[in-house]
Design a protein around this motif. Structure first.
Motif, short mmCIF file in Angstrom:
data_model
loop_
_atom_site.label_atom_id
_atom_site.label_comp_id
_atom_site.label_asym_id
_atom_site.label_seq_id
_atom_site.Cartn_x
_atom_site.Cartn_y
_atom_site.Cartn_z
N ARG A 650 18.50 -2.52 -0.59
CA ARG A 650 17.27 -2.57 -0.25
C ARG A 650 16.76 -3.96 0.24
O ARG A 650 15.93 -4.18 0.95
CB ARG A 650 16.12 -2.20 -1.32
CG ARG A 650 16.34 -0.75 -1.49
CD ARG A 650 15.04 -0.31 -2.73
NE ARG A 650 15.16 1.17 -2.70
CZ ARG A 650 14.36 2.07 -3.50
NH1 ARG A 650 13.90 1.24 -4.45
NH2 ARG A 650 14.36 3.19 -3.47
N ALA A 653 17.82 -4.34 3.60
CA ALA A 653 16.93 -3.72 4.55
C ALA A 653 15.69 -4.52 4.84
O ALA A 653 14.91 -4.63 5.92
CB ALA A 653 16.79 -2.34 4.08
N ILE A 654 15.16 -5.09 3.65
CA ILE A 654 13.87 -5.99 3.83
C ILE A 654 13.92 -6.96 4.66
O ILE A 654 13.19 -7.39 5.62
CB ILE A 654 12.93 -6.15 2.28
CG1 ILE A 654 12.84 -4.98 1.57
CG2 ILE A 654 12.11 -7.19 2.37
CD1 ILE A 654 12.35 -5.12 0.18
N SER A 657 14.21 -5.90 8.01
CA SER A 657 12.85 -5.68 8.78
C SER A 657 12.16 -6.84 9.14
O SER A 657 11.41 -6.84 10.15
CB SER A 657 12.38 -4.70 7.66
OG SER A 657 10.78 -4.34 8.16
N ARG A 660 13.38 -8.66 12.03
CA ARG A 660 13.20 -7.65 13.45
C ARG A 660 11.80 -7.94 13.67
O ARG A 660 11.37 -8.19 14.95
CB ARG A 660 13.58 -6.29 12.86
CG ARG A 660 13.54 -5.42 14.21
CD ARG A 660 14.44 -4.23 13.92
NE ARG A 660 13.98 -3.70 12.62
CZ ARG A 660 14.58 -3.19 11.60
NH1 ARG A 660 15.81 -3.57 11.53
NH2 ARG A 660 14.19 -2.54 10.37
N ILE A 661 10.80 -7.87 13.02
CA ILE A 661 9.55 -8.10 12.98
C ILE A 661 9.12 -9.40 13.66
O ILE A 661 8.44 -9.41 14.67
CB ILE A 661 8.45 -7.61 11.75
CG1 ILE A 661 8.67 -6.23 11.53
CG2 ILE A 661 7.01 -8.05 12.11
CD1 ILE A 661 8.02 -5.78 10.06
N GLU A 676 3.41 -4.25 8.20
CA GLU A 676 4.48 -3.79 9.22
C GLU A 676 5.96 -3.52 8.55
O GLU A 676 6.50 -2.61 8.75
CB GLU A 676 4.57 -4.73 10.33
CG GLU A 676 3.16 -4.78 10.98
CD GLU A 676 3.58 -5.49 12.54
OE1 GLU A 676 4.82 -5.61 12.94
OE2 GLU A 676 2.81 -6.02 13.12
N CYS A 677 6.30 -4.32 7.40
CA CYS A 677 7.53 -4.06 6.85
C CYS A 677 7.27 -2.90 6.13
O CYS A 677 8.08 -2.15 6.03
CB CYS A 677 7.71 -5.32 5.99
SG CYS A 677 9.45 -5.23 5.27
N GLU A 679 5.53 -0.56 6.64
CA GLU A 679 5.54 0.76 7.57
C GLU A 679 6.99 1.00 8.04
O GLU A 679 7.30 2.33 8.24
CB GLU A 679 4.45 0.44 8.59
CG GLU A 679 4.48 1.62 9.71
CD GLU A 679 3.46 1.30 10.83
OE1 GLU A 679 3.27 2.00 11.62
OE2 GLU A 679 2.85 0.25 10.65
N GLN A 680 7.88 -0.03 8.39
CA GLN A 680 8.98 0.31 8.94
C GLN A 680 9.89 0.92 7.89
O GLN A 680 10.63 1.74 8.10
CB GLN A 680 9.63 -0.94 9.51
CG GLN A 680 9.12 -1.44 10.78
CD GLN A 680 10.31 -2.54 11.39
OE1 GLN A 680 11.08 -3.06 10.72
NE2 GLN A 680 9.69 -3.29 12.43
N LEU A 681 9.68 0.62 6.73
CA LEU A 681 10.87 0.82 5.69
C LEU A 681 10.45 2.07 4.77
O LEU A 681 11.02 2.86 4.04
CB LEU A 681 11.00 -0.13 4.66
CG LEU A 681 11.60 -1.66 5.04
CD1 LEU A 681 11.49 -2.67 4.08
CD2 LEU A 681 13.18 -1.33 5.64
#
Length: 719
Positions: A650, A653-654, A657, A660-661, A676-677, A679-681
């Motif tokens: 995780r 992944a965070i 994210s 990426r954003i 946004e983070c 929402e993506q995850l």
């Protein structure tokens, strides 16, 4: 004897060779650059214009062959050379202007005239076509001019090529036609309200343009379409509402496709209707009507607030009752199978998640669901169920997974249990294993199941590998492991991580390892073999005084027992030293062999616990009514390890994210970045806001982000 190995592609030599080759490639290119002729501006523009004209012809459907790789490279190289020539022949700024002018000229000469001559639905269809073509043109021209994006634009802090291309359509096309488009769309919606058939796909494509033209923002959609749409909707339904409210029930009322003003004004009166309101629908399990109620009320501001209390209280009470029953059963050690079918039909997702994600007896919903799947899929777990019943149950399990917040935790628990079923031949049916993976892939995406599918594929390849090993032994009579040996070769990335110790193998096993390693090197020299002895099994003959008994043991247990071929008596410390294992592993081993059901070793003193001061000797008088017995190791609670692995994943992944954003947005406020983070995850797990904040701080220390000097709650991406 069966041993398992993980493999890792060892690419260090290949990477070194590539790096050397690549360095030589750069050197040759630089030599050619010094020798090339200067391209003047007019000559370069003429060549580029031919490529741009060809692209326009393709977009207009004129007979024109597609770009070949040679044409593409020539265009890219020409632009690259014009940007890297020494001043005053560096034409980067002129090419940047040419890029914008290409769009402006095409839009002015071709796109706008085609839109101006069409009206209503025909104009909408033309707009969708032109927007689609424009995005293709942006993509191709951005490739031709890519060198500008890499250096010139970055150093000058100019808008990137993709943004420039889309802005041209927004400024020249959208600004002119958005009012007509809005009116045409609302007209189509009004036609559908009156019972006419309309092209909904066209409607969706047009509305997508309102969203996409904002380039990440929703202002265009909200200001240029939504406000007018809401006013029109309110006016339309206000005319209808006064008659409908007196004539029909709540479900029939919702069938009229009521929204906004209609629902807002009459919400309380609707929901409290005695025989057809919200309480009645919940009581009578009217799923279709409840679904419609949720969908319609969610479309208006605060629309769900009037019904949330009644809806959530009912579902939460029902679900809490089920959880309490399960918890009571677990406390009394009377574990009952969860009624998946019953849970599935309880309520819609928002309220259902309130109790669906509650733990039972210290276990999370994700773990319980993975365990339930394991019980269904392993041998003996579903003997009383038909194939159709198993498939139906698996279908409901996958649907239930949609309500579980921690899908990544379920995936890791499921992967651990799948590994055991595959490696120890505990799967009841291969078709059911593949079936649930297909269902999970459809529900959660290919990335969710990629490792699990890789595990299934690995087992098939391992069988082929074992066949090749047996052929190798039969073709080389001078090579023999001395023991019947089966090796399962696994790919590291697919399988759960397992501990790998440098176990001091007995001489008999060392020979097996060496023979297999020599065989494997005949197939490939670029892979590293790591032996996972903890997953291995051995069949050994125990020659006891009453009779010989075949013992099915782990590789660790076999290594321990074989020590007593050379010594009559060994201390705890001697065993640990000779095996080169940790205290925890030695305790589990010796407990299984001397304190559990089958006492193959005699322990002094004769207690139920293992101590570093104990001594052990072979129990020559051991006997059993069976001639073949399996000696299990005490189970290890892997829950903590699974949770730790998931927490680590995780964090990655965070991080990914956030990067990426920020790479896309460049500058963003703290609250917007967190939203946004999340929402993506959200599809895989519900990230904790504190964890996101911690990862942001870590990325700042690693120079991926920086705080704005004037506002500490604003972050900037560092390329």
């Amino acid at each position: 004897m069966s041993l398992l190995i993980n493999i890792d592609a060892s690419l260090s030599c290949w990477l070194l060779y590539t790096a050397v080759s690549w360095a030589w490639g750069i050197r040759l290119t630089l030599i050619k650059m010094n020798e090339r002729k200067t391209i003047n501006l007019e000559q370069g523009r003429d060549f580029m214009q031919k490529g741009i004209t060809k692209l326009k012809n393709i977009l207009e459907g004129l007979p024109e062959p597609q770009f070949s790789s040679e044409e593409y490279m020539m265009l890219y190289t020409t632009i690259y050379n014009m940007c890297t020539q020494k001043p005053p022949h560096d034409y980067s700024q002129q090419l940047y202007d040419k890029y914008r002018e290409s769009f402006q000229e095409y839009i002015t000469s071709t796109v706008l005239p085609s839109l101006r001559e069409k009206h209503d639905e025909f104009m909408l269809r033309e707009l969708v076509k032109r927007w689609s073509n424009h995005k293709v043109m942006v993509r191709w021209l951005s490739r031709f001019f890519y060198y500008l994006d890499r250096y010139f634009i970055t150093h000058r802090s100019l808008p990137p090529l993709n943004e420039v291309g889309l802005a041209c359509f927004r400024d020249l096309v959208y600004t002119e036609v958005n009012g007509k488009v809005r009116d045409a769309v609302i007209s189509l919606i009004d036609q559908e309200r009156e019972g006419e058939q309309i092209d909904r796909a066209l409607l969706k494509n047009v509305l997508d343009i309102f969203v996409e033209i904002g380039m990440g923002q929703m202002e265009c959609y909200e200001n240029d379409f939504e406000l007018s749409m809401l006013k029109d909707t309110a006016a339309y339904y206000s005319r209808k509402a006064s008659n409908w409210i007196l004539e029909v029930s709540c479900p029939d009322y919702m069938l009229k496709k009521v929204q906004n003003e209609l629902l807002s004004v009459y919400a309380t009166q609707l929901l409290e209707k005695e025989h057809s309101g919200c309480y009645a629908l919940l009581r009578d399990d009217k799923v279709v009507d409840l679904s419609r109620m949720y969908r319609l009320f969610s479309k208006i501001p605060q629309g769900l607030e009037p019904i949330s209390s009644m809806f959530k209280q009912h579902v939460t009470a029902e679900g809490t009752t089920l959880v309490k029953q399960a918890d009571d059963a677990a406390s009394n050690k009377k574990a009952e199978k969860r009624d998946v079918a019953g849970l599935q039909e309880q309520a819609l997702k928002e309220a259902f998640e309130i109790f669906c994600n509650k733990g039972v007896a210290g276990s999370s919903s994700a773990e319980l669901l993975a365990t339930f799947c394991d019980n269904i899929l392993k041998k003996g777990g579903s003997e009383k169920l038909s194939d159709e019943a198993i498939e139906d149950t698996l279908e409901k399990v996958v649907k239930l997974l949609a309500y579980i917040s921690d899908k990544d935790l379920f995936a890791e628990f499921y992967r651990k249990k799948l590994a055991r079923r595959l490696l120890f031949d505990e799967s009841a049916n291969d078709e059911h294993e593949r079936s649930i993976l297909t269902k999970l892939k459809q529900q959660c995406g290919g990335q969710f199941t990629s490792k699990m599918e890789g595990m299934v594929t690995d087992l098939a390849l391992a069988k082929e590998n074992q066949s090749h090993f047996e052929e190798y032994l039969s073709n080389n009579s001078n090579v023999s492991p001395g023991i019947d040996l089966t090796v399962t070769v696994l790919t590291t990335g697919f399988w759960p991580s397992y501990k790998s110790f440098d176990l001091n193998l007995p001489a008999e096993m060392v020979k097996c390892v060496e023979v297999f390693r020599e065989f494997y090197q005949t197939k490939t020299k670029h892979r590293k073999l790591t032996w996972i002895y903890s997953l291995g099994t051995c069949n050994i003959n125990g020659k006891f005084e009453p009779k010989t008994v075949e013992l099915i043991v782990t590789t660790y247990q076999a290594s321990t027992l074989l020590l007593f071929n050379l010594s009559d008596r060994l201390s705890y410390q001697e065993i640990m030293s000779q095996l080169n294992l940790s205290d925890d592993d030695v305790i589990r081993l010796l407990h299984s062999l001397s304190c559990a059901r089958y006492k193959i070793l005699i322990k002094e003193p004769n207690t139920k616990t293992i101590s570093p001061t104990d001594t052990f000797e072979f129990n020559s008088k051991f006997t059993d009514k069976m001639r073949r017995i399996k000696i299990p190791l005490p189970p290890v609670d892997e829950k903590k390890k699974v949770i730790e692995d998931v927490d680590k994943d995780r964090r990655y992944a965070i991080d990914a994210s956030i990067v990426r954003i920020m790479k896309s947005r460049k500058v963003l406020g703290y609250q917007q970045l967190v939203m946004e983070c999340v929402e993506q995850l959200g599809r895989m797990f519900r990230p904790d806001v504190k964890a996101i904040k911690k990862r942001i701080e870590d990325l700042i220390t690693r120079d991926y982000l920086e705080r704005d000097k004037d506002n500490p709650n604003v972050f900037r991406y560092l390329a």
